[in-house]
Motif scaffolding. Sequence first.
Motif, PDB file in Angstrom:
ATOM      1  N   LEU A 283       0.989  -1.183  -0.060  1.00  0.00           N
ATOM      2  CA  LEU A 283       0.017  -0.069  -0.117  1.00  0.00           C
ATOM      3  C   LEU A 283       0.862   1.296  -0.106  1.00  0.00           C
ATOM      4  O   LEU A 283       0.385   2.403  -0.644  1.00  0.00           O
TER       5      LEU A 283
ATOM      6  N   HIS B 279       5.719 -10.104   4.692  1.00  0.00           N
ATOM      7  CA  HIS B 279       5.835  -8.907   4.149  1.00  0.00           C
ATOM      8  C   HIS B 279       5.714  -7.890   5.276  1.00  0.00           C
ATOM      9  O   HIS B 279       6.272  -6.725   5.481  1.00  0.00           O
ATOM     10  N   GLU B 280       4.528  -8.041   6.102  1.00  0.00           N
ATOM     11  CA  GLU B 280       4.057  -7.099   7.121  1.00  0.00           C
ATOM     12  C   GLU B 280       5.292  -6.988   8.384  1.00  0.00           C
ATOM     13  O   GLU B 280       5.358  -6.059   8.808  1.00  0.00           O
TER      14      GLU B 280
HETATM   15 NI    NI Z   1       3.711  -3.180   2.782  1.00  0.00          NI
END
Ligand code: NI
Length: 158
Positions: A89, A130-131
């Motif tokens: 994002l 990823h997070e």
């Molecule tokens: Ni990200």
Amino acid sequence: MALRKILSHLNPALHKKCKLVENFDDKLHKLLDDMRDTLVESGGVGLAAPQVGILRRVVLVDNGEEILELINPTIVATDGEQVGPEGCLSVEGKYGLVKRPYYAKVRAQDRNGNWFEAEGEELTARCFCHELDHLDGILYTKVMERWLTEEELMADED
Ligand code: NI
């Protein structure tokens, strides 16, 4: 409902190591509630606190059944591998090819400080990795094999 602004990868907050959460208080609960609203609004599958400017070890992951709240998470087991497209994002409109484990198990605290484990395969395992990377200031663009081309992205949409 309160939305928080999602920072771009150009913001220094996205490149810093986040601190452990020590207080499981109303402020944390408000952050989690706002992050949940922000994630749902964005249409993404995961969101990390540094993406909304908070340098604490907090992430949300939508595993397709529920949105998991992971506080002070660590990856405790992985298995296999997958190579596929990944976006963020905070990196709008772009996707890279990233190798991740096929399966991952995380250990984390919930919003009240209780420890639990969660596991997932495919997209959920990718999202855990990823997070959690975000909490150490690591964007997928640092670990990807290469950018995906426009042609590859269009083919993926078919
Ligand atoms: Ni990200």
